[in-house]
Design a protein around this motif. Structure first.
Motif, PDB file in Angstrom:
ATOM      1  N   LEU A 112      49.420  33.029  39.667  1.00  0.00           N
ATOM      2  CA  LEU A 112      48.683  32.612  38.735  1.00  0.00           C
ATOM      3  C   LEU A 112      47.755  32.322  38.871  1.00  0.00           C
ATOM      4  CD1 LEU A 112      51.996  29.786  37.552  1.00  0.00           C
ATOM      5  CD2 LEU A 112      51.522  32.689  37.321  1.00  0.00           C
ATOM      6  N   SER A 113      47.373  32.366  40.121  1.00  0.00           N
ATOM      7  CA  SER A 113      45.243  32.475  39.969  1.00  0.00           C
ATOM      8  C   SER A 113      44.571  33.433  38.981  1.00  0.00           C
ATOM      9  CB  SER A 113      44.681  32.117  41.511  1.00  0.00           C
ATOM     10  OG  SER A 113      45.174  34.039  41.191  1.00  0.00           O
ATOM     11  N   PRO A 114      45.241  33.965  38.331  1.00  0.00           N
ATOM     12  CA  PRO A 114      43.803  34.607  37.754  1.00  0.00           C
ATOM     13  C   PRO A 114      44.168  33.624  36.440  1.00  0.00           C
ATOM     14  CG  PRO A 114      45.614  36.632  38.175  1.00  0.00           C
ATOM     15  CD  PRO A 114      45.951  35.045  38.688  1.00  0.00           C
ATOM     16  N   ALA A 115      45.096  32.777  35.966  1.00  0.00           N
ATOM     17  CA  ALA A 115      44.705  32.207  34.208  1.00  0.00           C
ATOM     18  C   ALA A 115      43.725  30.811  35.215  1.00  0.00           C
ATOM     19  CB  ALA A 115      45.444  30.848  34.700  1.00  0.00           C
ATOM     20  N   ALA A 116      43.178  30.574  36.172  1.00  0.00           N
ATOM     21  CA  ALA A 116      42.053  29.197  36.075  1.00  0.00           C
ATOM     22  C   ALA A 116      40.481  30.512  36.171  1.00  0.00           C
ATOM     23  CB  ALA A 116      42.685  28.753  38.007  1.00  0.00           C
ATOM     24  N   ARG A 117      40.425  31.674  35.963  1.00  0.00           N
ATOM     25  CA  ARG A 117      39.263  32.061  35.905  1.00  0.00           C
ATOM     26  C   ARG A 117      38.498  31.478  35.003  1.00  0.00           C
ATOM     27  NH1 ARG A 117      41.280  37.139  35.815  1.00  0.00           N
ATOM     28  NH2 ARG A 117      40.829  37.643  37.524  1.00  0.00           N
ATOM     29  N   GLU A 118      36.681  31.352  35.650  1.00  0.00           N
ATOM     30  CA  GLU A 118      35.966  30.576  34.345  1.00  0.00           C
ATOM     31  C   GLU A 118      36.183  31.605  33.405  1.00  0.00           C
ATOM     32  OE1 GLU A 118      35.672  32.080  37.507  1.00  0.00           O
ATOM     33  OE2 GLU A 118      34.660  30.399  38.879  1.00  0.00           O
ATOM     34  N   LEU A 119      35.669  30.776  32.462  1.00  0.00           N
ATOM     35  CA  LEU A 119      35.750  31.376  30.922  1.00  0.00           C
ATOM     36  C   LEU A 119      34.883  31.703  30.417  1.00  0.00           C
ATOM     37  CD1 LEU A 119      37.799  27.796  28.940  1.00  0.00           C
ATOM     38  CD2 LEU A 119      38.582  30.734  29.845  1.00  0.00           C
ATOM     39  N   ALA A 120      33.246  32.037  31.081  1.00  0.00           N
ATOM     40  CA  ALA A 120      32.437  31.474  30.501  1.00  0.00           C
ATOM     41  C   ALA A 120      31.194  32.493  32.019  1.00  0.00           C
ATOM     42  CB  ALA A 120      31.431  30.911  29.202  1.00  0.00           C
TER      43      ALA A 120
ATOM     44  N   PRO B  51      41.182  19.988  43.061  1.00  0.00           N
ATOM     45  CA  PRO B  51      40.000  20.135  42.459  1.00  0.00           C
ATOM     46  C   PRO B  51      40.223  21.816  41.734  1.00  0.00           C
ATOM     47  CG  PRO B  51      40.023  20.700  44.901  1.00  0.00           C
ATOM     48  CD  PRO B  51      40.757  20.581  44.828  1.00  0.00           C
ATOM     49  N   VAL B  52      40.464  23.250  42.136  1.00  0.00           N
ATOM     50  CA  VAL B  52      39.807  24.093  41.757  1.00  0.00           C
ATOM     51  C   VAL B  52      40.974  24.100  40.091  1.00  0.00           C
ATOM     52  CG1 VAL B  52      40.124  26.301  41.448  1.00  0.00           C
ATOM     53  CG2 VAL B  52      39.515  25.872  43.626  1.00  0.00           C
ATOM     54  N   GLY B  53      41.997  23.967  40.314  1.00  0.00           N
ATOM     55  CA  GLY B  53      42.788  23.938  38.523  1.00  0.00           C
ATOM     56  C   GLY B  53      42.046  23.310  37.984  1.00  0.00           C
ATOM     57  N   ILE B  54      41.765  21.289  38.581  1.00  0.00           N
ATOM     58  CA  ILE B  54      40.698  20.605  37.532  1.00  0.00           C
ATOM     59  C   ILE B  54      39.404  20.963  36.670  1.00  0.00           C
ATOM     60  CG2 ILE B  54      40.230  18.375  37.305  1.00  0.00           C
ATOM     61  CD1 ILE B  54      42.568  17.981  37.397  1.00  0.00           C
ATOM     62  N   SER B  55      38.762  21.664  37.709  1.00  0.00           N
ATOM     63  CA  SER B  55      37.817  22.354  37.048  1.00  0.00           C
ATOM     64  C   SER B  55      38.006  23.770  36.088  1.00  0.00           C
ATOM     65  CB  SER B  55      36.833  23.645  38.404  1.00  0.00           C
ATOM     66  OG  SER B  55      36.574  22.301  39.108  1.00  0.00           O
ATOM     67  N   ALA B  56      38.867  24.399  36.772  1.00  0.00           N
ATOM     68  CA  ALA B  56      39.284  25.450  34.805  1.00  0.00           C
ATOM     69  C   ALA B  56      40.268  24.207  33.989  1.00  0.00           C
ATOM     70  CB  ALA B  56      40.601  26.316  36.069  1.00  0.00           C
TER      71      ALA B  56
ATOM     72  N   ILE C  37      47.836  26.903  34.286  1.00  0.00           N
ATOM     73  CA  ILE C  37      47.130  25.894  35.291  1.00  0.00           C
ATOM     74  C   ILE C  37      47.765  24.327  35.149  1.00  0.00           C
ATOM     75  CG2 ILE C  37      45.101  24.500  35.610  1.00  0.00           C
ATOM     76  CD1 ILE C  37      43.480  26.710  33.629  1.00  0.00           C
ATOM     77  N   GLY C  38      48.517  23.659  34.685  1.00  0.00           N
ATOM     78  CA  GLY C  38      49.419  22.834  35.256  1.00  0.00           C
ATOM     79  C   GLY C  38      50.054  23.138  36.776  1.00  0.00           C
ATOM     80  N   VAL C  39      51.184  24.888  36.750  1.00  0.00           N
ATOM     81  CA  VAL C  39      52.306  25.254  36.814  1.00  0.00           C
ATOM     82  C   VAL C  39      51.189  24.878  38.450  1.00  0.00           C
ATOM     83  CG1 VAL C  39      53.618  26.849  37.757  1.00  0.00           C
ATOM     84  CG2 VAL C  39      53.395  25.616  35.658  1.00  0.00           C
ATOM     85  N   ILE C  40      50.204  25.866  38.386  1.00  0.00           N
ATOM     86  CA  ILE C  40      49.229  26.293  40.024  1.00  0.00           C
ATOM     87  C   ILE C  40      48.798  25.122  40.804  1.00  0.00           C
ATOM     88  CG2 ILE C  40      46.899  26.683  40.572  1.00  0.00           C
ATOM     89  CD1 ILE C  40      47.027  28.913  38.360  1.00  0.00           C
ATOM     90  N   VAL C  41      48.653  23.770  40.307  1.00  0.00           N
ATOM     91  CA  VAL C  41      48.561  22.741  40.263  1.00  0.00           C
ATOM     92  C   VAL C  41      49.472  22.133  40.848  1.00  0.00           C
ATOM     93  CG1 VAL C  41      47.039  20.238  40.428  1.00  0.00           C
ATOM     94  CG2 VAL C  41      45.874  22.496  39.301  1.00  0.00           C
TER      95      VAL C  41
ATOM     96  N   VAL D 133      39.248  31.836  41.037  1.00  0.00           N
ATOM     97  CA  VAL D 133      40.542  33.625  41.717  1.00  0.00           C
ATOM     98  C   VAL D 133      40.866  33.853  42.750  1.00  0.00           C
ATOM     99  CG1 VAL D 133      41.589  34.941  41.679  1.00  0.00           C
ATOM    100  CG2 VAL D 133      40.850  33.697  39.455  1.00  0.00           C
ATOM    101  N   PRO D 134      39.849  34.009  43.692  1.00  0.00           N
ATOM    102  CA  PRO D 134      40.014  34.187  45.205  1.00  0.00           C
ATOM    103  C   PRO D 134      39.827  33.516  46.232  1.00  0.00           C
ATOM    104  CG  PRO D 134      38.019  35.690  44.015  1.00  0.00           C
ATOM    105  CD  PRO D 134      38.548  34.741  43.244  1.00  0.00           C
ATOM    106  N   VAL D 135      39.731  32.156  45.942  1.00  0.00           N
ATOM    107  CA  VAL D 135      39.717  30.544  46.712  1.00  0.00           C
ATOM    108  C   VAL D 135      40.988  30.279  46.094  1.00  0.00           C
ATOM    109  CG1 VAL D 135      39.289  28.709  46.179  1.00  0.00           C
ATOM    110  CG2 VAL D 135      37.320  30.563  46.759  1.00  0.00           C
ATOM    111  N   LEU D 136      41.435  30.553  45.192  1.00  0.00           N
ATOM    112  CA  LEU D 136      42.934  30.072  44.861  1.00  0.00           C
ATOM    113  C   LEU D 136      43.969  31.262  45.150  1.00  0.00           C
ATOM    114  CD1 LEU D 136      43.320  28.728  41.479  1.00  0.00           C
ATOM    115  CD2 LEU D 136      44.113  27.494  43.191  1.00  0.00           C
ATOM    116  N   ARG D 137      43.788  32.116  45.666  1.00  0.00           N
ATOM    117  CA  ARG D 137      44.714  33.019  46.135  1.00  0.00           C
ATOM    118  C   ARG D 137      44.488  32.766  47.548  1.00  0.00           C
ATOM    119  NH1 ARG D 137      43.389  38.438  42.907  1.00  0.00           N
ATOM    120  NH2 ARG D 137      44.517  38.284  40.836  1.00  0.00           N
ATOM    121  N   THR D 138      43.220  33.188  47.935  1.00  0.00           N
ATOM    122  CA  THR D 138      43.149  32.172  49.923  1.00  0.00           C
ATOM    123  C   THR D 138      44.093  31.226  50.687  1.00  0.00           C
ATOM    124  OG1 THR D 138      41.169  34.266  49.269  1.00  0.00           O
ATOM    125  CG2 THR D 138      42.048  32.942  51.818  1.00  0.00           C
ATOM    126  N   SER D 139      43.604  30.537  49.235  1.00  0.00           N
ATOM    127  CA  SER D 139      44.398  28.695  50.228  1.00  0.00           C
ATOM    128  C   SER D 139      46.048  29.161  49.417  1.00  0.00           C
ATOM    129  CB  SER D 139      44.017  28.147  48.433  1.00  0.00           C
ATOM    130  OG  SER D 139      42.487  28.074  48.354  1.00  0.00           O
TER     131      SER D 139
END
Length: 456
Positions: A406-414, A345-350, A242-246, A303-309
């Motif tokens: 790498l965006s799948p790593a930020a997928r919601e955990l729950a 912000p998406v990375g921070i949320s993850a 996630i750090g690399v994504i951000v 994940v879709p938002v990160l990929r699109t972004s």
């Protein structure tokens, strides 16, 4: 309507606060965010003029920007403790004075004295005060958000972007009217300082939003009990990815802030005013995306938002780099801005999915991401001297593509909507780490019992 029904419809706040006070607090913070964006963009929009004044190479401009980034890091090292000791309102007031004075001094140092070394120093002071100010308004905004019990930080950061639009417009007008840099930045500093002082009185102590400490917290504070140890998050693969994504997305945003106007001037031979206006296109696209992006996240997930972004940012960058005309480069700039808006912000949320380890994980992710603002300006500057400023931007394309992969790593955990974390998006990206660290009385490990519901 009966009295009881009217009472039920009126939000109840602790410490005797009324709804008008809470809303005035929120509006004051929104204004302070706007002033931050307005002031910072006023400096950024005149970077082409600064380059012309010093007849500087891209590497030398990178040194100037490194002074700003270094000062920002120094500010972040002390910001949390200052806010914790004195409160956000006092820190904001002092930092406003220093920040706006440093902005005016930078204009004088560059435009009147013509001192490169002096500019590095004033920009370092500007960086220290700006990052500390940024932490304080984020912390105050987060406290206000807890009182309102709904997400307001994404909108507050939208006001920051709105301020950058206004600042870019002022900068472009200053270029067209040939207003001297010193006069421009002095006027901006004066307007921002007076406006900031007028709203600062509505900012309330953030402790008014805090619940009383529980038994364990009081025992730790008194020394009767040791604080639980926090396991290192630096060995967690998900946190590091996630750090690399951000990092990639923060690089895309920060490089545009520092280099876009100059890249348009040098790469497409436009004048300084048009270069500043094109930077305004970037911040406008970011502003719109930040205001509207929450809906996309709610509907589609991270994940879709990160990929699109990442896709938009990469496509936009390629258009800027290889476009046959300025018109297509402007379209690319808009795509670049939209793509860079939500990555942080998406990375921070993850990173904050697990509230029991949110502080440590967000700190790690933000620390990795902030490396972009430290190494980005000088690296792009050095590369530009060898391959040209537009070709140097290819580095960002690679990083944004990597973020998307790498965006799948930020997928919601729950589950997609099971957790809503605050949005800390802004050019002061490491604010998130400091805010979360200073808004908790303690850090608990994954094995500890969650705090009582009153603290959530």
């Amino acid at each position: 309507m009966t009295a009881s029904a009217s009472s039920a419809a009126t939000p109840q706040y602790p410490h005797g606060l009324n709804h008008r006070q809470v809303l005035s607090w929120r509006n004051a913070i929104a204004t302070l965010f706007t002033l931050a964006g307005f002031s910072f963009a006023s400096w950024v929009g005149r970077i082409p003029t600064v380059r012309d004044t010093f007849d500087a190479t891209h590497s030398e401009i990178g040194i100037l920007l490194l002074g700003l980034a270094t000062g920002s890091i120094l500010g972040l090292l002390v910001a949390g403790r200052l806010v914790e000791r004195w409160g956000a309102r006092v820190v904001v007031g002092v930092c406003m004075l220093v920040f706006f004075a440093a902005l005016a001094a930078t204009g004088i140092t560059v435009g009147v004295l013509g001192s490169f070394v002096g500019a590095v120093f004033t920009l370092a002071v500007l960086g220290v005060s700006f990052s500390t100010y940024d932490v304080a308004i984020n912390l105050s905004g987060a406290a206000n958000e807890r009182l309102l019990k709904r997400s307001t930080l994404p909108i507050l950061h939208g006001f920051y972007s709105l301020g950058t639009m206004i600042g870019a417009g002022f900068g472009a007008a200053a270029e067209v009217l040939h207003i001297p840099l010193a006069l421009h930045l002095i006027v901006v500093a004066a307007i921002a300082f007076v406006t900031g002082l007028s709203v600062l009185r509505f900012v309330l102590p953030e402790t008014l939003a805090d619940a009383p400490p529980n038994t364990q917290e009081m025992a730790i504070a008194s020394g009767a009990m040791s604080a639980p140890k926090v396991r290192s998050v630096w060995r967690e693969p998900r946190t590091l990815v996630i750090g690399v994504i951000v990092l990639g997305m923060a690089f895309a945003e920060g490089t545009a802030v520092d280099w876009l106007a100059l890249a348009m001037v040098d790469g497409y031979d436009v004048d300084n005013a048009l270069g500043t206006l094109i930077f305004g296109v970037f911040v406008t696209a970011m502003t719109a995306t930040r205001f509207l992006g929450v809906r996309a996240l709610d509907r589609f997930g991270r994940v879709p938002v990160l990929r699109t972004s990442a896709g938009f940012a990469a496509l936009g960058l390629l258009l800027v780099i290889f476009s046959p005309s300025v018109a297509f480069a402007i379209i690319g700039t808009a795509l670049w801005g939209a793509g860079a808006a939500l990555g942080f912000p998406v990375g921070i949320s993850a990173a904050a999915d697990d509230p029991k380890r949110a502080t440590a994980r967000v700190t790690a992710v933000a620390t990795i991401a902030y490396g972009a603002t430290l190494i980005g300006p000088p690296m792009i500057g050095v590369l530009s001297d060898y391959v040209g400023v537009l070709n140097a931007l290819l580095v960002i394309v690679v990083l944004t593509v990597l973020s998307g992969l790498l965006s799948p790593a930020a997928r919601e955990l729950a589950g997609r909507h099971s957790h809503t974390a605050p949005d800390f998006a802004s050019p002061g990206t490491t604010s998130a780490a400091i805010i979360l660290a200073t808004s908790e009385l303690q850090v608990i490990s994954a094995d500890d019992t969650p705090p009582p519901a009153a603290h959530r």
